[in-house]
Design a protein around this motif. Structure first.
Motif, PDB file in Angstrom:
ATOM      1  N   TYR A  14       0.822  -1.222   0.000  1.00 53.51           N
ATOM      2  CA  TYR A  14       0.000   0.000   0.000  1.00 53.51           C
ATOM      3  C   TYR A  14       0.850   1.265   0.000  1.00 53.51           C
ATOM      4  CZ  TYR A  14       0.619   1.667   4.806  1.00 53.51           C
ATOM      5  OH  TYR A  14       1.135   2.224   5.948  1.00 53.51           O
ATOM      6  N   TYR A  19      -3.795   7.256  -0.648  1.00 53.14           N
ATOM      7  CA  TYR A  19      -5.215   7.142  -0.335  1.00 53.14           C
ATOM      8  C   TYR A  19      -5.945   8.390  -0.812  1.00 53.14           C
ATOM      9  CZ  TYR A  19      -9.297   6.301   2.699  1.00 53.14           C
ATOM     10  OH  TYR A  19     -10.548   6.078   3.199  1.00 53.14           O
ATOM     11  N   PHE A  45     -19.456  12.033   5.966  1.00 56.69           N
ATOM     12  CA  PHE A  45     -18.978  10.691   5.638  1.00 56.69           C
ATOM     13  C   PHE A  45     -19.836   9.638   6.341  1.00 56.69           C
ATOM     14  CE2 PHE A  45     -15.440  13.678   5.899  1.00 56.69           C
ATOM     15  CZ  PHE A  45     -14.884  13.559   4.626  1.00 56.69           C
ATOM     16  N   ASN A  47     -18.507   6.729   6.949  1.00 56.33           N
ATOM     17  CA  ASN A  47     -17.467   6.198   7.837  1.00 56.33           C
ATOM     18  C   ASN A  47     -17.829   4.822   8.385  1.00 56.33           C
ATOM     19  OD1 ASN A  47     -15.129   6.187   9.392  1.00 56.33           O
ATOM     20  ND2 ASN A  47     -16.042   7.353  11.065  1.00 56.33           N
ATOM     21  N   LYS A  49     -18.021   0.919   9.633  1.00 57.61           N
ATOM     22  CA  LYS A  49     -17.166  -0.145  10.176  1.00 57.61           C
ATOM     23  C   LYS A  49     -17.546  -1.381   9.376  1.00 57.61           C
ATOM     24  CE  LYS A  49     -15.714  -2.191  14.522  1.00 57.61           C
ATOM     25  NZ  LYS A  49     -15.819  -2.046  15.981  1.00 57.61           N
ATOM     26  N   TRP A  56      -7.865   5.121  -4.349  1.00 59.61           N
ATOM     27  CA  TRP A  56      -6.412   5.014  -4.146  1.00 59.61           C
ATOM     28  C   TRP A  56      -5.756   5.352  -5.485  1.00 59.61           C
ATOM     29  CZ3 TRP A  56      -3.736   3.391   0.364  1.00 59.61           C
ATOM     30  CH2 TRP A  56      -4.539   2.891   1.402  1.00 59.61           C
ATOM     31  N   ARG A  70     -12.897  -2.057   0.442  1.00 61.64           N
ATOM     32  CA  ARG A  70     -12.092  -2.642   1.522  1.00 61.64           C
ATOM     33  C   ARG A  70     -12.919  -2.665   2.798  1.00 61.64           C
ATOM     34  NH1 ARG A  70      -8.949  -0.160   5.510  1.00 61.64           N
ATOM     35  NH2 ARG A  70      -9.653   1.798   4.609  1.00 61.64           N
ATOM     36  N   THR A  72     -13.135  -1.988   6.494  1.00 64.20           N
ATOM     37  CA  THR A  72     -12.335  -1.181   7.426  1.00 64.20           C
ATOM     38  C   THR A  72     -12.122  -1.880   8.758  1.00 64.20           C
ATOM     39  OG1 THR A  72     -14.304  -0.054   8.231  1.00 64.20           O
ATOM     40  CG2 THR A  72     -13.105   1.016   6.446  1.00 64.20           C
ATOM     41  N   ALA A  73     -12.842  -2.965   9.017  1.00 65.99           N
ATOM     42  CA  ALA A  73     -12.655  -3.683  10.271  1.00 65.99           C
ATOM     43  C   ALA A  73     -11.626  -4.806  10.142  1.00 65.99           C
ATOM     44  CB  ALA A  73     -13.984  -4.252  10.757  1.00 65.99           C
TER      45      ALA A  73
ATOM     46  N   HIS B 252     -15.474   6.178  17.684  1.00 65.95           N
ATOM     47  CA  HIS B 252     -16.648   5.486  17.151  1.00 65.95           C
ATOM     48  C   HIS B 252     -17.848   6.424  17.030  1.00 65.95           C
ATOM     49  CE1 HIS B 252     -14.002   2.279  18.491  1.00 65.95           C
ATOM     50  NE2 HIS B 252     -14.576   1.541  17.588  1.00 65.95           N
ATOM     51  N   GLU B 267     -14.094  10.880   9.954  1.00 70.63           N
ATOM     52  CA  GLU B 267     -13.647   9.544   9.560  1.00 70.63           C
ATOM     53  C   GLU B 267     -12.869   8.932  10.721  1.00 70.63           C
ATOM     54  OE1 GLU B 267     -12.857  10.103   4.733  1.00 70.63           O
ATOM     55  OE2 GLU B 267     -11.163   9.878   6.090  1.00 70.63           O
ATOM     56  N   SER B 268     -12.918   7.607  10.846  1.00 71.93           N
ATOM     57  CA  SER B 268     -12.155   6.924  11.901  1.00 71.93           C
ATOM     58  C   SER B 268     -10.811   6.469  11.345  1.00 71.93           C
ATOM     59  CB  SER B 268     -12.942   5.722  12.419  1.00 71.93           C
ATOM     60  OG  SER B 268     -14.096   6.163  13.084  1.00 71.93           O
ATOM     61  N   ASP B 311      -2.127   6.282  10.286  1.00 73.26           N
ATOM     62  CA  ASP B 311      -1.718   5.404   9.184  1.00 73.26           C
ATOM     63  C   ASP B 311      -2.148   5.972   7.831  1.00 73.26           C
ATOM     64  OD1 ASP B 311      -0.530   3.717  10.917  1.00 73.26           O
ATOM     65  OD2 ASP B 311      -1.617   1.913  10.315  1.00 73.26           O
ATOM     66  N   PHE B 313      -5.440   5.869   6.204  1.00 71.53           N
ATOM     67  CA  PHE B 313      -6.670   5.446   5.518  1.00 71.53           C
ATOM     68  C   PHE B 313      -7.653   4.953   6.568  1.00 71.53           C
ATOM     69  CE2 PHE B 313      -3.477   2.091   5.409  1.00 71.53           C
ATOM     70  CZ  PHE B 313      -4.138   1.010   5.951  1.00 71.53           C
ATOM     71  N   ASN B 314      -8.954   5.116   6.279  1.00 72.98           N
ATOM     72  CA  ASN B 314      -9.999   4.747   7.245  1.00 72.98           C
ATOM     73  C   ASN B 314      -9.751   3.364   7.830  1.00 72.98           C
ATOM     74  OD1 ASN B 314     -11.063   6.924   5.871  1.00 72.98           O
ATOM     75  ND2 ASN B 314     -13.163   6.248   6.186  1.00 72.98           N
ATOM     76  N   SER B 315      -9.856   3.249   9.142  1.00 70.15           N
ATOM     77  CA  SER B 315      -9.612   1.937   9.745  1.00 70.15           C
ATOM     78  C   SER B 315     -10.274   1.825  11.110  1.00 70.15           C
ATOM     79  CB  SER B 315      -8.111   1.706   9.894  1.00 70.15           C
ATOM     80  OG  SER B 315      -7.873   0.470  10.511  1.00 70.15           O
ATOM     81  N   TYR B 316     -10.848   0.667  11.374  1.00 73.58           N
ATOM     82  CA  TYR B 316     -11.322   0.328  12.714  1.00 73.58           C
ATOM     83  C   TYR B 316     -10.567  -0.897  13.227  1.00 73.58           C
ATOM     84  CZ  TYR B 316     -15.548   3.249  12.195  1.00 73.58           C
ATOM     85  OH  TYR B 316     -16.429   4.288  12.042  1.00 73.58           O
ATOM     86  N   THR B 317      -9.408  -1.212  12.631  1.00 74.04           N
ATOM     87  CA  THR B 317      -8.785  -2.504  12.927  1.00 74.04           C
ATOM     88  C   THR B 317      -7.984  -2.533  14.223  1.00 74.04           C
ATOM     89  OG1 THR B 317      -6.802  -1.926  11.705  1.00 74.04           O
ATOM     90  CG2 THR B 317      -8.515  -3.077  10.477  1.00 74.04           C
ATOM     91  N   GLN B 321      -0.082  -0.469  10.614  1.00 75.32           N
ATOM     92  CA  GLN B 321       0.689  -0.956   9.470  1.00 75.32           C
ATOM     93  C   GLN B 321       2.177  -0.791   9.762  1.00 75.32           C
ATOM     94  OE1 GLN B 321      -0.545  -2.337   6.573  1.00 75.32           O
ATOM     95  NE2 GLN B 321      -2.520  -2.337   7.628  1.00 75.32           N
TER      96      GLN B 321
END
Lengths: 91, 430
Positions: A14, A19, A45, A47, A49, A56, A70, A72-73, B252, B267-268, B311, B313-317, B321
Motif C-alpha cells: 500500500y 489514499y 462521511f 465512515n 465499520k 487510491w 475494503r 475497514t474492520a 466510534h 472519519e475513523s 496510518d 486510511f480509514n480503519s477500525y482494525t 501498518q
C-alpha cells in the motif's frame, strides 16, 4: 502489510499508493447550486465499520486512480476497479 | 479473583486520599474502599452520557460539581479506562496559534494544574516543558509568531535559539551531516505529561462521589425518540430514559451518531504509539520534531514514549501498518541518534476521529436534547478537562460555552472551518 491488487501492475504494497478518501458519494451536478448538497458531498462521511468504497492512486506505479472496496474492520479487499481519470473529491 | 459485589444505592462518603490516610492504612491494613460505586441503571436520569472515557467522565463530574445536576448516568460499553484515555501518549500543552484554540487549551492546562486537588486523586502532572523544534529559519519565524500569540494571551512561551536548544537537549543530532539541522525551538515550560489512567479513575471516583452512576459493560444499541426529541437510549442492560443525552465516544462517533440519524464530518483513523525498553533518565522534556509529526517523552518507568502520524486510511482494525513503525523509528533516530539500538517494548494502535479541519466538535446537534462531543483528532487527551467543563456547561444551559463556539458541528455548512495547521479539507491528510 496492506497490499492492493492493481489491475495494471499486480499485487503491490500500500505504500506505493496514495489514499484518496471516500468514493461512495456521487458528485452533485456542476450546475447544482444547493449548498447543502455540496456540503454533504465534501464534508459528510458514512465512515462505516465494514465495507468502504474508496479512492487510491497508484502513485509509485501506473499512476492510475483505482476504486477499492475494503473492509475497514479487517482490511480485507473485496474488489479493485479502474477508477476515473481523477476523482472529484481528492487533491 | 474475587467477585465484585455491587454496593447499595446510597452514597456513603468515600474516605479522602491523604498522607494521613496512607499512614493509617499502613499501620492497620484494611482494604481501601472501591474508587467508584458499581451502579446498576435506573429507568430515568436527567442526563445520560454515552461513553465512559476521559471526556464523558469529566463532563459528568463538571455537570455535578459546577451545575448541580447529579442525576446522571455514564454508560461505558467496556470498562473504565479501556478506551483512548488509557491508550495515548499523555501529553498536555497549550501552545496553539488560532484564536479560540489558544484560550480553550489554556483553560484546559489551567484545569490540569489543579486537577489532583480538585479530584483528590493524584493524576501525576509533570510540567517538564515541551520544546517544539524548528529546522529552518521560516519555521523559527512561525514559532516566534506562535510564541507571541501565546504571550499576548498570558501563556508562557520562550523562543530558543540553536545554542539554547543545545544546552537544554544536548543529546539531539547537531552534526554537520544532520538531515534536519536544528535552528531553534519554542519552549512552553508549563507543558508536560499526566498519568492517563489516573485521569479516568480520578474523574470516575469524584463523579461517583457526587452521585453520578457509572455503569460499565453497558453498550448503547439505539436511541429512543418521542415527539422529535431524543428521550433516552436502548442498551445491553435495558431501556434508560433521559432528559438530555450526550455522546462522547470519539473513535466510534459516526457509528453512534448514525443510530440517531446523523451523518458526521468525521472519519475513523488508526494512530500508533510506541514505548521502548527502560533506560536511565535522559529526556527530561517533551520534544516535538519539526520536520515530521513526531513527539517523544520519557515515562517515569524510563521507557521512551513516542508517536507520529495516523496510518492514513480509514480503519477500525486497531492494528497498525508496519511501514508507519519504520517512519516513526526513522524520526526518532533522526532526532536522537543515540537511541538507535533501543528495542520497542510495546506498540499499539487506537482508533481516533479525524475531521476535515483537524478540530473537534462540541455542542448541540440538530436532534433536540442530543448533544455531541467528538472529532478530537490527535488532541483529545490534553483537552479532557476543558472539554468536560465546556460540554457540561453546554448541556446544563442548552447553549454552547463561549470557549467552544468555534467548534460547532455545523461549522462547515457556514464556511467556518477551523484549521489550526492549515492542512485543509481531507480528514486522512490531517
Amino acid at each position: 502489510m496492506l497490499r492492493i491488487h492493481c489491475p495494471h501492475c499486480g499485487l503491490r504494497d500500500y505504500t506505493e499508493f496514495q489514499y484518496g478518501g471516500d468514493a461512495s458519494k456521487p458528485r452533485p451536478a456542476h450546475s447544482d447550486t444547493n449548498r447543502s448538497h455540496w456540503h454533504a458531498h465534501v464534508f459528510l462521511f458514512d465512515n462505516p465499520k465494514g465495507l468502504h468504497r474508496e479512492y487510491w492512486q497508484h502513485r509509485l506505479g501506473c499512476r492510475q486512480w483505482l476504486i477499492v472496496d475494503r473492509d475497514t474492520a479487517s482490511n480485507l479487499i473485496k474488489q479493485v476497479q479502474i477508477g476515473p481519470i481523477a476523482p472529484a473529491s481528492a487533491p | 479473583m474475587t467477585q465484585r459485589v455491587a454496593q447499595p444505592m446510597t452514597h456513603p462518603r468515600r474516605s479522602r486520599y491523604s498522607a494521613l490516610a496512607l499512614l493509617r492504612h499502613a499501620l492497620r491494613p484494611t482494604p481501601w474502599s472501591r474508587a467508584w460505586r458499581a451502579a446498576t441503571p435506573k429507568s430515568n436520569y436527567d442526563v445520560i452520557i454515552v461513553g465512559g472515557g476521559g471526556h464523558g467522565l469529566a463532563t459528568a463530574y463538571y455537570l455535578a460539581a459546577n451545575h448541580g445536576i447529579r442525576n446522571i448516568a455514564v454508560l461505558e460499553k467496556s470498562y473504565i479506562g479501556s478506551g483512548n484515555v488509557g491508550r495515548n501518549t499523555t501529553l498536555v500543552r497549550s501552545n496553539y496559534l488560532l484564536d479560540g484554540n489558544t484560550q480553550f487549551f489554556e483553560h484546559s492546562l489551567k484545569l490540569w494544574e489543579s486537577l489532583s486537588h480538585t479530584l483528590n486523586y493524584n493524576v501525576m502532572l509533570s510540567q517538564r516543558g515541551q520544546v517544539v523544534l524548528a529546522h529552518n529559519p521560516g519555521q523559527l519565524d512561525v514559532l516566534a509568531r506562535k510564541g507571541n500569540t501565546m504571550l499576548l494571551n498570558g501563556i508562557d512561551a520562550e523562543l530558543l535559539d540553536r545554542g539554547d536548544v543545545m544546552r537544554a537537549l544536548p543529546y539531539l543530532d547537531y552534526s554537520d551531516e544532520c538531515r534536519f539541522p536544528i535552528y531553534g525551538g519554542l519552549l512552553q515550560r508549563r507543558a508536560g505529561t499526566v498519568r492517563h489512567d489516573a485521569v479516568a479513575w480520578g474523574y470516575a471516583r469524584a463523579a461517583s462521589e457526587l452521585g453520578v452512576d457509572i455503569i460499565e459493560n453497558c453498550e448503547v444499541t439505539g436511541f429512543i425518540e418521542s415527539e422529535g426529541r431524543i428521550t433516552g437510549v436502548n442498551t445491553s442492560q435495558g431501556r434508560i430514559h433521559a432528559g438530555r443525552t450526550a455522546i462522547a465516544v470519539a473513535g466510534h462517533s459516526s457509528h453512534l451518531a448514525a443510530m440517531a440519524g446523523l451523518r458526521l464530518p468525521i472519519e475513523s483513523h488508526l494512530l500508533q504509539a510506541f514505548v521502548t525498553e527502560a533506560i536511565k533518565p535522559m529526556v527530561d522534556h517533551v520534544i516535538s520534531f519539526g520536520a515530521e509529526l513526531f513527539y517523544l517523552s520519557q515515562s517515569d518507568k524510563g521507557g521512551l514514549v513516542f508517536g507520529g502520524h495516523i496510518d492514513g486510511f480509514n480503519s477500525y482494525t486497531s492494528r497498525g501498518q508496519f511501514p508507519k513503525v519504520q517512519d516513526v523509528a526513522e524520526c526518532a533516530v533522526a532526532l536522537i541518534p543515540s537511541i538507535s539500538r533501543l528495542r520497542l517494548l510495546r506498540h499499539w494502535g487506537g482508533i481516533q476521529d479525524m475531521t476535515p479541519d483537524g478540530s473537534p466538535f462540541i455542542g448541540r446537534t440538530v436532534r433536540r436534547d442530543l448533544y455531541f462531543n467528538g472529532g478530537w483528532c490527535y488532541q483529545g487527551f490534553k483537552a479532557t478537562p476543558a472539554s468536560g467543563w465546556c460540554f457540561a456547561h453546554t448541556i446544563a444551559h442548552e447553549e454552547e460555552h463561549p470557549l467552544i463556539k468555534h467548534l460547532a458541528l455545523d461549522r462547515f455548512e457556514r464556511h467556518n472551518g477551523f484549521d489550526e495547521y492549515g492542512l485543509g479539507l481531507w480528514p486522512y491528510r490531517q
